[in-house]
Design a protein around this motif. Structure first.
Motif, PDB file in Angstrom:
ATOM      1  N   VAL A  64       1.063  -1.133  -0.317  1.00  0.00           N
ATOM      2  CA  VAL A  64      -0.245   0.281   0.488  1.00  0.00           C
ATOM      3  C   VAL A  64       0.758   1.452   0.413  1.00  0.00           C
ATOM      4  O   VAL A  64       2.326   1.539   0.461  1.00  0.00           O
ATOM      5  CB  VAL A  64      -1.234   0.169   0.758  1.00  0.00           C
ATOM      6  N   CYS A  66       1.283   5.116   1.146  1.00  0.00           N
ATOM      7  CA  CYS A  66       0.762   6.182   1.897  1.00  0.00           C
ATOM      8  C   CYS A  66       1.044   7.714   1.660  1.00  0.00           C
ATOM      9  O   CYS A  66       0.743   8.356   1.986  1.00  0.00           O
ATOM     10  CB  CYS A  66      -0.085   5.953   3.559  1.00  0.00           C
ATOM     11  N   ILE A 111      13.015   0.112   0.522  1.00  0.00           N
ATOM     12  CA  ILE A 111      12.965  -0.484   1.670  1.00  0.00           C
ATOM     13  C   ILE A 111      11.909  -1.558   1.886  1.00  0.00           C
ATOM     14  O   ILE A 111      11.803  -2.393   2.981  1.00  0.00           O
ATOM     15  CB  ILE A 111      12.460   0.920   2.845  1.00  0.00           C
ATOM     16  N   LYS A 114      13.210  -4.716   0.275  1.00  0.00           N
ATOM     17  CA  LYS A 114      14.179  -5.256   0.916  1.00  0.00           C
ATOM     18  C   LYS A 114      13.858  -5.774   2.135  1.00  0.00           C
ATOM     19  O   LYS A 114      14.869  -6.980   2.217  1.00  0.00           O
ATOM     20  CB  LYS A 114      15.790  -4.259   0.955  1.00  0.00           C
ATOM     21  N   TYR A 115      13.726  -5.008   2.795  1.00  0.00           N
ATOM     22  CA  TYR A 115      13.394  -5.726   4.406  1.00  0.00           C
ATOM     23  C   TYR A 115      11.945  -6.335   4.693  1.00  0.00           C
ATOM     24  O   TYR A 115      11.554  -6.539   5.976  1.00  0.00           O
ATOM     25  CB  TYR A 115      13.864  -3.994   4.894  1.00  0.00           C
ATOM     26  N   ARG A 116      11.046  -5.747   4.344  1.00  0.00           N
ATOM     27  CA  ARG A 116       9.753  -6.710   3.649  1.00  0.00           C
ATOM     28  C   ARG A 116       9.470  -5.916   4.934  1.00  0.00           C
ATOM     29  O   ARG A 116       8.203  -6.640   5.680  1.00  0.00           O
ATOM     30  CB  ARG A 116      10.134  -8.291   4.246  1.00  0.00           C
ATOM     31  N   PHE A 117       9.260  -4.966   5.622  1.00  0.00           N
ATOM     32  CA  PHE A 117       8.223  -3.614   6.027  1.00  0.00           C
ATOM     33  C   PHE A 117       6.951  -3.846   5.168  1.00  0.00           C
ATOM     34  O   PHE A 117       7.190  -3.670   4.339  1.00  0.00           O
ATOM     35  CB  PHE A 117       9.190  -2.667   6.846  1.00  0.00           C
ATOM     36  N   PRO A 118       6.224  -3.582   6.762  1.00  0.00           N
ATOM     37  CA  PRO A 118       4.549  -3.622   6.388  1.00  0.00           C
ATOM     38  C   PRO A 118       4.722  -2.272   5.425  1.00  0.00           C
ATOM     39  O   PRO A 118       5.187  -1.057   6.065  1.00  0.00           O
ATOM     40  CB  PRO A 118       4.142  -3.259   7.324  1.00  0.00           C
ATOM     41  N   MET A 120       2.640  -0.096   4.631  1.00  0.00           N
ATOM     42  CA  MET A 120       2.324   1.207   5.426  1.00  0.00           C
ATOM     43  C   MET A 120       2.824   1.717   5.932  1.00  0.00           C
ATOM     44  O   MET A 120       2.955   2.913   5.834  1.00  0.00           O
ATOM     45  CB  MET A 120       0.574   0.799   5.859  1.00  0.00           C
ATOM     46  N   ILE A 121       3.756   1.113   7.133  1.00  0.00           N
ATOM     47  CA  ILE A 121       4.341   2.168   7.728  1.00  0.00           C
ATOM     48  C   ILE A 121       5.355   2.580   6.981  1.00  0.00           C
ATOM     49  O   ILE A 121       5.891   4.078   7.357  1.00  0.00           O
ATOM     50  CB  ILE A 121       4.573   1.156   8.951  1.00  0.00           C
ATOM     51  N   VAL A 122       5.989   1.917   6.518  1.00  0.00           N
ATOM     52  CA  VAL A 122       7.356   2.304   5.110  1.00  0.00           C
ATOM     53  C   VAL A 122       6.755   4.315   4.692  1.00  0.00           C
ATOM     54  O   VAL A 122       7.276   5.544   4.784  1.00  0.00           O
ATOM     55  CB  VAL A 122       7.908   1.771   4.935  1.00  0.00           C
ATOM     56  N   LEU A 124       4.153   5.837   5.504  1.00  0.00           N
ATOM     57  CA  LEU A 124       3.467   6.813   6.507  1.00  0.00           C
ATOM     58  C   LEU A 124       4.203   7.400   6.582  1.00  0.00           C
ATOM     59  O   LEU A 124       5.157   8.483   7.020  1.00  0.00           O
ATOM     60  CB  LEU A 124       2.617   6.211   7.492  1.00  0.00           C
ATOM     61  N   GLY A 125       5.820   7.184   7.241  1.00  0.00           N
ATOM     62  CA  GLY A 125       7.429   7.716   7.546  1.00  0.00           C
ATOM     63  C   GLY A 125       7.585   8.451   6.371  1.00  0.00           C
ATOM     64  O   GLY A 125       7.793   9.262   6.642  1.00  0.00           O
ATOM     65  N   LEU A 267      -7.682  -5.760  -0.698  1.00  0.00           N
ATOM     66  CA  LEU A 267      -6.412  -5.390  -0.213  1.00  0.00           C
ATOM     67  C   LEU A 267      -4.839  -5.916   0.744  1.00  0.00           C
ATOM     68  O   LEU A 267      -3.573  -5.025   1.208  1.00  0.00           O
ATOM     69  CB  LEU A 267      -6.986  -4.106   1.655  1.00  0.00           C
TER      70      LEU A 267
END
Lengths: 334, 333
Positions: A64, A66, A111, A114-118, A120-122, A124-125, A267
């Motif tokens: 996603v 944002c 990001i 490579k890191y498979r972070f969610p 949405m959080i990435v 948003l940051g 989603l």
């Protein structure tokens, strides 16, 4: 396509609701099917529809985004204030904004991939980061639009005039850009291997990797594409509004995401279509713009947006649940 | 044995709580070195105490939603809606000239908490009952709560409350404002729920794998609804504090707090994928962010908007650093 297959598609129901809504407004106000109202609606649809194409691709891939309003605002504000009057042709402004957007999208993509972070959080940051750069470093006041883009803003495709009231509205040339962008999105998703890859990694990332899709590369492409498009759309928005407003796109992300999901884009990834994204956006735009015609005070518009999101996504969530349940029954029966 | 010995600093970095305490101390020392006189003054501490409870409570609530693998985008607007409804109650029943009315103010606080609980339950039902993804459900309710706030206030600011409201929320015990005590008590309760009770364990299990919880005979619906109810009540508490601090209520107060609260929760060691996190970590992160924010404020030539760069950049950096620390920990085991 047979009627039976058609009725299984979310897009079909969204289109039905859309038509019903138009008819209700027409019956209540008699002002819906007037040339200037239709042109006004198409005009307000332009920007969200373009955003929806980029967002839809990110959603189908299982992520996603944002951050596109922040990217669009920063890229647009940079080219419009720092390069004011440098070019007499609008094209360089678009290209530079797209390059900036692509860079910012690449940060997201790297990001996330490579890191498979969610995502949405990435994003948003990242969104907070870019808005901070714009407001803190570049400043956040309104600014007059450079003449090349101003002239483009005056170009129109057609004018809709209401014969009775004499009100008229112009359809800016940007609507044409939006249509082209929608077609490009459709082409990438449905006619290229890349598009297959986007669906594949959204459906099951591990399976997609085993099947030989480049998961990292595909994710990078999606975020870069979304970023570059955001840059383009930011400049479009400024030239349509004929002023450089750094803050009026912020907050659009949530409406665009909701519009995509209303149009049947999943989603959790793997499902969705360009048509659905466009229809969902049309429905949201229609609701937001037609409350006055229905005689509902504008203070209610946010409540209605919320209800549309909850009801629209609720219906598809319950459908999904039922489908899963019947699937379980079918398996356990055997 | 050898391993045990070599892991002095490494051991601290492995545990997310001690990692936070270390970070807290480091940030405190850096802030003291940068702005010693101003930072360590009682005035600054009082100012910091006044600021953090409102977004700290939101961060704990949103952190709990993150622990169960969801998110709560509606918290800030639920906070505002609860104080707006409580404020309308006061307007309706308070007839004094600005004095008295302590009892009514207390009742209005209870009403605000109740609205918070109802809003939270609505979120939980939409997520677990209908199966709407948390992000969309709370996005929808965000719009809904915000919208009702606008409808109820007509889009303007609600003010003209009895003085008792401001007096109560701005009360101080020595150097400690009552809002800090409210924050501490709420954090303690939330901490006990998350870290010590059965519900807390179930929340983390649900956040890790919500199919496994069904097969283990847990009630998924109850877990999600309870979590969001607590999160909603924390939001309402934050709404009460904002309402009392400014003696006014508005539909979109503190709209930047959502992002900040997510940052704080992730900084405090809540996994953005769900399944782990602690209130202790979140509280430490709240204090770290407040110290950074205060020190940034002391450099008057830095525009306030630049704080957004710090929050966003910090969120990304913290996630990446945590990634490598966790990876190293896994490799060693």
């Amino acid at each position: 396509m047979s009627l039976k297959r058609l009725t299984k598609k979310t897009e079909f129901y969204v289109a039905l609701i859309l038509i019903a809504f138009c008819l209700i407004i027409q019956v209540r106000s008699g002002q819906f099917f007037t040339p200037n109202n239709i042109v006004d609606l198409l005009r307000s649809l332009t920007i969200p529809m373009m955003f929806a194409v980029g967002e839809m691709m990110v959603l189908i891939s299982g992520g996603v985004d944002c951050s596109f309003p922040a990217i669009a605002s920063l890229a647009m504000y940079f080219v419009c204030t720092k390069l004011d009057g440098v070019f007499s042709n609008p094209i360089p402004y678009f290209l530079i904004a797209m390059a900036l957007g692509l860079l910012m999208g690449a940060v997201n993509g790297f990001i996330v991939a490579k890191y498979r972070f969610p995502a949405m959080i990435v994003t948003l940051g990242a969104s907070s980061l870019w808005i901070g750069v714009m407001q803190g470093i570049l400043g956040s006041s309104e600014y007059p639009l450079t003449s090349a883009l101003y002239q483009l803003g005056q170009a129109k495709i057609l004018t809709g005039t209401n014969a009775e009231t004499g009100f008229s509205s112009n359809l800016p040339v940007h609507f044409g850009f939006a249509v082209v962008l929608v077609l490009i999105g459709w082409f990438i998703l449905n006619k290229t291997m890349l598009g297959r890859g986007i669906f594949a990694i959204g459906g099951d990332e591990v399976a997609a990797a085993r099947a030989g899709f480049n998961v990292f590369g595909t994710r990078m492409f999606i975020f870069c594409f979304s970023g570059a498009m955001a840059g383009f759309i930011g400049v479009c928005r400024a030239s349509m509004m004929m002023t450089v407003n750094p803050n009026n796109m912020i907050g659009m992300e949530m409406d665009v995401i909701a519009a995509c999901v209303l149009g049947g884009v999943s989603l959790v990834g793997g499902k969705g279509s360009v048509l659905g994204a466009v229809l969902g956006t049309a429905l949201m735009t229609l609701v937001a713009n037609s409350l006055i015609l229905l005689g509902i005070p504008t203070v209610w518009s946010r409540v209605f947006t919320g209800l549309i999101i909850i009801i629209g996504t609720g219906v598809s969530a319950v459908q999904e649940k039922n489908r899963k349940n019947t699937l379980h029954v079918a398996v356990s029966d055997q | 044995m050898n391993k045990q010995k070599s892991s002095g600093l490494a051991g601290i970095l492995d545990n997310s709580s001690s990692r936070m305490i270390l970070l807290f101390i480091v940030v405190f020392i850096i802030c003291s070195l940068l702005q010693g006189k101003n930072f360590l003054s009682p005035d600054n501490f009082l100012a910091m105490f006044r600021q953090f409870p409102e977004y700290g409570l939101l961060a704990i609530g949103i952190g709990m939603a993150l622990i169960i693998g969801g998110i709560d985008l509606s918290a800030v607007y639920l906070a505002n809606l609860s104080s707006i409804i409580a404020g309308l109650f006061l307007h309706r029943f308070y007839n004094g000239d600005g004095t008295g009315g302590e009892g009514l103010v207390l009742i209005s606080f209870v009403i605000a908490l109740l609205i918070g609980a109802i809003g939270g339950i609505l979120n939980g039902v939409l997520i677990s009952g209908l199966g709407i993804p948390a992000m969309l459900a709370t996005l929808g309710t965000q719009s809904l709560f915000w919208g009702f706030g606008v409808v109820l206030t007509g889009g303007s600011t609600l003010s003209g409350f009895p003085k008792a409201l401001g007096n109560m929320i701005n009360m101080k015990f020595g150097l400690i404002p009552i809002t800090v005590i409210i924050f501490a008590v709420a954090a303690l309760i939330a901490g006990i729920v998350v870290q010590k009770t059965k519900l807390g364990r179930e929340m983390k299990m649900y956040g890790t794998n919500n199919r496994a919880t069904i097969y283990s005979g847990l009630n998924n619906f109850k877990i999600v609804v309870m979590t969001h109810m607590i999160s909603g009540m924390l939001a309402a508490l934050s709404g009460i504090i904002m309402w009392g601090r400014y003696s006014s209520a508005k539909a979109d107060t503190g709209s930047t707090y959502t992002m900040q609260a997510i940052l704080i929760a992730v900084l405090g060691g809540v996994s953005p994928l769900g399944g782990s996190g602690s209130v202790t970590g979140i509280v430490l992160a709240v204090l770290i962010i407040q110290m950074l924010s205060s020190v940034l404020n002391m450099y008057t030539f830095i525009p306030t908007a630049c704080r957004q760069i710090v929050w966003g950049g910090l969120l990304l950096v913290v996630m990446i650093v945590n990634f490598y620390l966790d990876k190293r920990k896994k490799n060693r085991h």
